[in-house]
Design an enzyme around this catalytic site. Structure first.
Site, PDB file in Angstrom:
ATOM      1  N   HIS A 170      77.503 -58.845  -6.712  1.00  0.00           N
ATOM      2  CA  HIS A 170      76.692 -57.886  -5.949  1.00  0.00           C
ATOM      3  C   HIS A 170      76.873 -56.506  -6.587  1.00  0.00           C
ATOM      4  O   HIS A 170      77.740 -55.731  -6.182  1.00  0.00           O
ATOM      5  CB  HIS A 170      77.123 -57.852  -4.483  1.00  0.00           C
ATOM      6  CG  HIS A 170      76.839 -59.114  -3.732  1.00  0.00           C
ATOM      7  ND1 HIS A 170      75.741 -59.251  -2.914  1.00  0.00           N
ATOM      8  CD2 HIS A 170      77.512 -60.288  -3.677  1.00  0.00           C
ATOM      9  CE1 HIS A 170      75.753 -60.473  -2.376  1.00  0.00           C
ATOM     10  NE2 HIS A 170      76.809 -61.121  -2.837  1.00  0.00           N
TER      11      HIS A 170
ATOM     12  N   GLN B  41      70.118 -59.330   3.287  1.00  0.00           N
ATOM     13  CA  GLN B  41      71.515 -59.299   3.726  1.00  0.00           C
ATOM     14  C   GLN B  41      71.668 -59.297   5.250  1.00  0.00           C
ATOM     15  O   GLN B  41      72.615 -59.869   5.793  1.00  0.00           O
ATOM     16  CB  GLN B  41      72.213 -58.069   3.141  1.00  0.00           C
ATOM     17  CG  GLN B  41      73.657 -57.885   3.558  1.00  0.00           C
ATOM     18  CD  GLN B  41      74.583 -58.938   2.979  1.00  0.00           C
ATOM     19  OE1 GLN B  41      74.979 -58.865   1.834  1.00  0.00           O
ATOM     20  NE2 GLN B  41      74.942 -59.931   3.791  1.00  0.00           N
TER      21      GLN B  41
ATOM     22  N   TRP C  16      83.422 -56.394   1.250  1.00  0.00           N
ATOM     23  CA  TRP C  16      83.813 -57.785   1.422  1.00  0.00           C
ATOM     24  C   TRP C  16      85.067 -58.147   0.648  1.00  0.00           C
ATOM     25  O   TRP C  16      85.803 -59.044   1.040  1.00  0.00           O
ATOM     26  CB  TRP C  16      82.669 -58.698   0.985  1.00  0.00           C
ATOM     27  CG  TRP C  16      81.497 -58.646   1.907  1.00  0.00           C
ATOM     28  CD1 TRP C  16      81.251 -59.454   2.978  1.00  0.00           C
ATOM     29  CD2 TRP C  16      80.407 -57.718   1.848  1.00  0.00           C
ATOM     30  NE1 TRP C  16      80.084 -59.087   3.591  1.00  0.00           N
ATOM     31  CE2 TRP C  16      79.534 -58.026   2.921  1.00  0.00           C
ATOM     32  CE3 TRP C  16      80.068 -56.661   1.007  1.00  0.00           C
ATOM     33  CZ2 TRP C  16      78.360 -57.316   3.159  1.00  0.00           C
ATOM     34  CZ3 TRP C  16      78.910 -55.949   1.244  1.00  0.00           C
ATOM     35  CH2 TRP C  16      78.064 -56.277   2.314  1.00  0.00           C
TER      36      TRP C  16
END
Length: 417
Positions: free
Chosen positions: A59, A154, A317
């Protein structure tokens, strides 16, 4: 350029690899010549040559954002999504800001021998500035890296009020791959609908598909069966990837046996993210805590294509990461109980040929005569030692030119034995 006395990954003996322009001209048994006196020769002394590493899941629009506006205290996937949503409201980034972060992360990846990347891009922002930024990055880094962009809703294709509209707009703008996140939708029915819609859009726009699928420890999260079944019915399994699928680690074996029959027929690809999911999963467990990885070993034994990726470089994350895929492989082998000799000596396939299949790279990839002169050299002469010692990339060659050269560390030990 001639790479002399090279060991080709997975092959015995030493070889001379002649590069003419951007192409591998010839591969012949090593003549045991030294490169001394020849400016175009590099004597590798038996070091391993292999095709460039492939990052199948990252990402880049999230890279280097860990801690803003806050750190993920629970370590869960869902808090990461909450933090990212908060960040978009608080941190008013420009397209240029996103580009610069992505470019910094790409330089880390290039350093570690990566030349092919699939990056997911959040398309829940109505401005789509993240996608615009990475479309520009994709063009700017072409001389050194090939980039695929996944349009990722997302915040959910149907959970977000304009999710479907934004996803289709992103595909029209130039995203290469249709994304999805069915386990984040409000209901199971919406999750199923999102998977079917993703495949419908892939057919409409002739795109690949890569779904964040069942990234949860809930044994009842079974969107993978929907994805595989629909891909099988449409006959597009080779264009479809299921990323994460961590819920599979919690499925009962009877159900998994039935599921595997569909997976083998569907011919879809899998991406496992060992570092990120060991960090993220099991957060709602007391003890025993689940490993949080899909059934990598069993999938490979069933003939299903699986590749490893990093997922994140310092974001809400996952707070760590530097782009090094060999580290991912080593940790993945441990977590998946794949530290037997046979799996160790073939492990780099998880970040080379298997990843290339996932990205649909069908021509010009691999150390073969006539292929593109895109190669890397790692600092070892043994496939086994490559994993045991975490051998660094000492050369990365792109279109016949050395784009990265790293000199191995030297250690002097003053000990009496």
């Amino acid at each position: 350029m001639i790479l002399q006395n090279a060991k080709i990954y997975g092959q015995a003996g030493k070889w001379d690899i002649a590069i003419n322009g951007e192409e591998i001209k010839s591969i012949t048994p090593a003549a045991n010549n030294s490169g001394d006196g020849d400016d175009n020769a590099v004597d590798l002394n038996g070091k391993i040559v292999l095709p460039p590493f492939v990052e199948p899941h990252i990402h880049l629009d999230y890279a280097l954002t860990a801690g803003t506006p806050r750190w993920n205290k629970s370590g869960s996937v869902f808090e990461g999504i909450e933090i990212w949503s908060e960040r978009k409201q608080i941190v008013k980034e420009t397209k240029e800001d996103i580009k610069q972060r992505a470019l910094k992360a790409i330089k880390m990846q290039i350093k570690h021998g990566i030349q092919h990347v699939r990056t997911h891009v959040d398309v829940s922002d109505p401005t789509l500035k993240g996608l615009e930024a990475l479309l520009e990055v994709k063009e700017e880094v072409k001389p050194w890296m090939d980039v695929q962009l996944v349009a990722l809703p997302q915040e959910g294709l149907y959970t977000h009020p304009k999710g479907e509209e934004l996803l289709e707009k992103a595909l029209k703008m130039g995203a290469d791959v249709v994304g999805g996140i069915p386990h984040y939708e409000l209901t199971r029915e919406d999750g199923v609908r999102s998977v079917i819609k993703a495949l419908e859009l892939a057919e409409k726009y002739e795109k690949l598909v890569d779904i964040h699928c069942d990234e949860i420890d809930d044994e009842q999260s079974r969107y993978l069966e929907v994805l595989a079944a629909e891909a099988l019915k449409l006959g597009i399994g080779d264009r479809v990837t299921a990323s994460h699928t961590t819920a599979m680690a919690s499925y009962n074996d009877a159900y998994t046996y039935k599921l595997f029959q569909t997976l083998k027929k569907a011919n879809i690809h899998f991406v496992a993210l060992p570092k990120a999911n060991l960090h993220l999963q099991g957060r709602f467990d007391n003890y025993p805590k689940r490993r949080g990885l899909t059934r990598v070993k069993e999938l490979l034994e069933a003939g299903v294509n699986v590749s490893f990726g990093l997922d994140s470089i310092m974001d809400p994350w996952y707070p760590l990461g530097d782009g090094n895929l060999i580290h991912v492989v080593e940790i993945g082998l441990h977590a998946c109980h794949m530290t037997d000799y046979d799996n160790i000596v073939t492990a780099l396939e998880l970040i080379t040929t298997n990843g290339a299949k996932t990205l649909g790279i069908k021509e010009g990839y691999g150390v073969k005569e006539g292929n593109k002169a895109n190669l890397i050299v790692i600092d070892t002469d043994s496939e086994y030692e490559a994993i045991r010692t975490q051998a660094p990339v000492i050369y990365s060659i792109r279109n016949g030119e050395i784009i990265v050269e790293t000199k191995p560390a030297e250690t002097t030990m003053n000990v009496p034995f």
